[in-house]
Design a protein around this motif. Structure first.
Motif, PDB file in Angstrom:
ATOM      1  N   ILE A  84       0.847  -1.195   0.000  1.00  0.00           N
ATOM      2  CA  ILE A  84       0.000   0.000   0.000  1.00  0.00           C
ATOM      3  C   ILE A  84       0.880   1.241   0.000  1.00  0.00           C
ATOM      4  N   PHE A  85       2.020   1.124   0.680  1.00  0.00           N
ATOM      5  CA  PHE A  85       2.951   2.237   0.764  1.00  0.00           C
ATOM      6  C   PHE A  85       4.288   1.813   0.170  1.00  0.00           C
ATOM      7  N   ALA A  86       5.051   2.771  -0.271  1.00  0.00           N
ATOM      8  CA  ALA A  86       6.375   2.494  -0.814  1.00  0.00           C
ATOM      9  C   ALA A  86       7.320   2.091   0.315  1.00  0.00           C
ATOM     10  N   SER A  87       8.223   1.151   0.037  1.00  0.00           N
ATOM     11  CA  SER A  87       9.205   0.727   1.031  1.00  0.00           C
ATOM     12  C   SER A  87      10.149   1.877   1.340  1.00  0.00           C
ATOM     13  N   PRO A  88      10.643   1.965   2.593  1.00  0.00           N
ATOM     14  CA  PRO A  88      11.561   3.056   2.943  1.00  0.00           C
ATOM     15  C   PRO A  88      12.873   2.929   2.177  1.00  0.00           C
ATOM     16  N   LYS A  89      13.500   4.059   1.937  1.00  0.00           N
ATOM     17  CA  LYS A  89      14.788   4.076   1.239  1.00  0.00           C
ATOM     18  C   LYS A  89      15.889   3.809   2.258  1.00  0.00           C
ATOM     19  N   LEU A  90      16.586   2.707   2.073  1.00  0.00           N
ATOM     20  CA  LEU A  90      17.639   2.298   3.008  1.00  0.00           C
ATOM     21  C   LEU A  90      18.975   2.764   2.466  1.00  0.00           C
ATOM     22  N   THR A  91      19.289   4.034   2.716  1.00  0.00           N
ATOM     23  CA  THR A  91      20.483   4.664   2.144  1.00  0.00           C
ATOM     24  C   THR A  91      21.609   4.820   3.149  1.00  0.00           C
ATOM     25  N   GLY A  92      21.447   4.280   4.360  1.00  0.00           N
ATOM     26  CA  GLY A  92      22.445   4.470   5.406  1.00  0.00           C
ATOM     27  C   GLY A  92      23.764   3.772   5.105  1.00  0.00           C
ATOM     28  N   GLU A  93      24.796   4.259   5.760  1.00  0.00           N
ATOM     29  CA  GLU A  93      26.124   3.666   5.581  1.00  0.00           C
ATOM     30  C   GLU A  93      26.153   2.224   6.069  1.00  0.00           C
ATOM     31  N   HIS A  94      25.331   1.924   7.089  1.00  0.00           N
ATOM     32  CA  HIS A  94      25.263   0.575   7.661  1.00  0.00           C
ATOM     33  C   HIS A  94      23.829   0.067   7.574  1.00  0.00           C
ATOM     34  N   GLN A  95      23.689  -1.245   7.544  1.00  0.00           N
ATOM     35  CA  GLN A  95      22.382  -1.889   7.571  1.00  0.00           C
ATOM     36  C   GLN A  95      22.432  -2.989   8.630  1.00  0.00           C
ATOM     37  N   TRP A  96      21.787  -2.733   9.760  1.00  0.00           N
ATOM     38  CA  TRP A  96      21.919  -3.612  10.914  1.00  0.00           C
ATOM     39  C   TRP A  96      20.951  -4.794  10.835  1.00  0.00           C
ATOM     40  N   ALA A  97      21.422  -5.947  11.283  1.00  0.00           N
ATOM     41  CA  ALA A  97      20.608  -7.160  11.267  1.00  0.00           C
ATOM     42  C   ALA A  97      21.097  -8.118  12.345  1.00  0.00           C
ATOM     43  N   MET A  98      20.311  -9.137  12.587  1.00  0.00           N
ATOM     44  CA  MET A  98      20.620 -10.108  13.639  1.00  0.00           C
ATOM     45  C   MET A  98      20.313 -11.512  13.138  1.00  0.00           C
ATOM     46  N   SER A  99      21.109 -12.469  13.569  1.00  0.00           N
ATOM     47  CA  SER A  99      20.882 -13.876  13.267  1.00  0.00           C
ATOM     48  C   SER A  99      20.846 -14.660  14.566  1.00  0.00           C
ATOM     49  N   ILE A 100      19.847 -15.535  14.711  1.00  0.00           N
ATOM     50  CA  ILE A 100      19.678 -16.328  15.929  1.00  0.00           C
ATOM     51  C   ILE A 100      19.720 -17.806  15.560  1.00  0.00           C
ATOM     52  N   ASP A 101      20.634 -18.540  16.170  1.00  0.00           N
ATOM     53  CA  ASP A 101      20.818 -19.958  15.893  1.00  0.00           C
ATOM     54  C   ASP A 101      19.955 -20.779  16.852  1.00  0.00           C
ATOM     55  N   LEU A 102      18.921 -21.409  16.318  1.00  0.00           N
ATOM     56  CA  LEU A 102      18.017 -22.201  17.158  1.00  0.00           C
ATOM     57  C   LEU A 102      18.680 -23.479  17.663  1.00  0.00           C
TER      58      LEU A 102
END
Length: 548
Positions: free
Chosen positions: A302-320
């Motif tokens: 419905i809305f446009a996705s945000p522009k991810l223009t930052g120098e970093h893109q933070w994320a996390m991974s969890i090992d089950l």
């Protein structure tokens, strides 16, 4: 309770206010230093003993220093003392390694303990330390009282754990109050039916039912110490159990996200998609078995996705595969981010405030179930459903991929919580920090806003830690190193199941784990594009165990 029988009372210093020393498992000598002067003039045990012995100086610093001098002595004492204070341990102070030899004497084979009269006359009671308050020493700690038990997910209470078969034989179910009796002793306690428990046993967690723990711990739960005796401190037979006809509502958190019966049953059918797991043999035969469970996302934005223009893109991974469900991440997050304690009544209303929860799932037969744990926090969705419904833009996206909450904009509509498919947003129904004593305010993290009534909150990926490292790296004129930013949950996890990093850097550990064949997104078919991904759990069971 024992202190009430004493006529002498001394204020004891907290361990963070105390000087001390210790030896590690290998003998390495370490010095404990206070972080703050004793707030209420408390004394440490070593200082009290020194006073009773008439030592020349009873100050903790002098006592520890004298002990250290006895260990090292000689020339260069002051330099060694300063170095040890700086390092925390005395270099080369470990004990010599000793090679143990196991004697192969005859007649020493271990034998199983006798069944006792519990097998023939009633049930066998097993006394266990509680996962939250241990033996009761932490009963006055509200963080731990509100921390759900890893398996039962009970808060602010304990319960008699029965196997499904034993519960059926007695004719009881969740929440039924039973009378557990042995000889002339008896307690009344609610039942929790626990899959996987041995038939003919009743497990009784200790540490509850205290009367002098303090304003938090008094009157919480049932005192199961009553049934213990010197001849049976850990387990005892000959226990009788009977229904009382009453019920007691247990404050469990596991099923609070269920909307209705239809949704609850549908979730049960889809657990295998949410918590993905398989055997090592399955993975070796088909390394893509995790990805084959993915449903193609339906893209109807419905809305446009945000522009991810930052120098970093933070994320996390969890090992089950690594997660053990200990809840350490939950308590670390609560301490780091000034998260409120709401109490038993509010937990029962589904108003618990933890930013990260650890869901528990049983699978297989009730007699021999498999248990899986899944930490669940704000998924920091790139296409965040919460952002699309907030009327005042209190929740919005940063150019570095974070779903940010602006507290002073929030007007408390709770539309965002209603629209979140992961149910990880928390609303302050009350001002939980309205009347906090000055000394308790020292517990707060000054880098995190204390939220008031009517405000929504949720996981921020410990944005205060992200910004602190960014500022330090900028001042040093260098790039941020991989692994330099560690959220509180990842820092505390004993199994190192949580990895955080910049996925814009293809060499970062978080980026590499995100591309692992075991990596998947929860509810990825909703096209939310979560920044938290999970590594599917792999088991390596024996063939006999699988057949059994």
């Amino acid at each position: 309770e024992t202190s009430r029988a004493s006529t002498w009372h001394l204020p004891r210093a907290h361990y963070l206010e105390a000087w001390g020393d210790a030896r590690a498992w290998d003998g390495t000598y370490g010095v404990q230093q206070p972080l703050i002067e004793a707030l209420y003039g408390g004394r440490t045990p070593i200082e009290v003993v020194a006073l009773l012995l008439g030592e020349k100086s009873a100050a903790g610093y002098d006592l520890v220093r004298a002990t250290f001098e006895g260990l090292v002595g000689g020339d260069g004492f002051e330099e060694k003392w300063r170095r040890t204070l700086n390092d925390g341990v005395l270099a080369d102070s470990a004990f010599p390694e000793v090679k143990a030899v196991v004697a192969q004497a005859g007649g020493g084979a271990a034998t199983a303990p006798a069944a006792g009269n519990g097998a023939a006359a009633g049930l066998e009671a097993v006394f266990v330390a509680d996962a939250s308050v241990y033996d009761g020493r932490f009963a006055n700690n509200a963080w731990l009282q509100e921390m759900p038990d890893p398996l039962t997910k009970i808060t602010w209470d304990n319960a008699a754990l029965l196997s499904p078969a034993t519960a059926a034989a007695v004719g009881v179910k969740h929440g039924d109050v039973v009378r557990v009796a042995r000889a002339d002793r008896a307690v009344e306690i609610a039942v929790y039916v626990m899959p996987g428990q041995a038939d003919g046993t009743v497990v009784l967690p200790l540490g509850y039912g205290r009367t002098a723990a303090g304003r938090v711990g008094d009157g919480v739960g049932c005192n199961t110490y009553i049934l213990r005796a010197p001849e049976g401190l850990h387990f005892v037979g000959g226990v009788a159990l009977e229904k009382t006809g009453r019920t007691h509502t247990l404050a469990c958190t596991q099923d609070q996200q269920a909307i209705d019966r239809v949704g609850y049953e549908a979730r049960g059918q889809r657990i295998a998609e949410v918590v993905r797991e398989g055997t090592l043999a399955e993975f070796l035969a088909d390394p893509e078995f995790v990805r084959t469970q993915d449903e193609p996302p339906v893209s109807l934005p419905i809305f446009a996705s945000p522009k991810l223009t930052g120098e970093h893109q933070w994320a996390m991974s969890i090992d089950l595969s690594a997660c053990i469900g200990c809840n350490a991440c939950m308590i670390a997050c609560q301490a780091e981010n000034n998260i409120a304690v709401v109490g038993r009544d509010q937990v029962m209303r589904g108003r618990v405030m933890h930013w990260i929860r650890v869901d528990r799932y049983f699978s297989g037969k009730p007699e021999t179930p498999r248990v899986s744990f899944q930490p669940m926090a704000c998924q920091q969705c790139e296409n965040a459903p919460c952002e699309q419904v907030c009327p005042v833009a209190a929740t919005m996206h940063s150019d570095e991929g974070l779903n940010e909450q602006v507290y002073n904009r929030c007007v408390g509509t709770r539309y965002c919580s209603n629209n979140c498919p992961y149910k990880v947003r928390r609303f302050n129904f009350f001002n939980y920090f309205k009347s906090v004593p000055q000394s308790e305010k020292m517990v707060f993290n000054p880098e995190v806003t204390v939220r008031g009534r009517g405000v929504m909150e949720k996981c921020s990926f410990c944005i205060q830690r992200i910004e602190a490292v960014k500022i330090a790296a900028k001042n040093d004129r260098r790039p941020i190193r991989d692994g330099e930013i560690v959220p509180a949950c990842a820092q505390t996890c004993p199994a190192q199941a949580i990895v955080f990093g910049d996925i814009k850097d293809p060499a970062s550990r978080a980026s590499r784990l995100r591309g692992d064949k075991r990596s998947y997104s929860v509810l990825g078919e909703l096209n939310t594009k979560p920044r938290i991904t999970y590594l599917a759990r792999l088991r390596n069971p024996s063939a006999k165990a699988e057949e059994g």
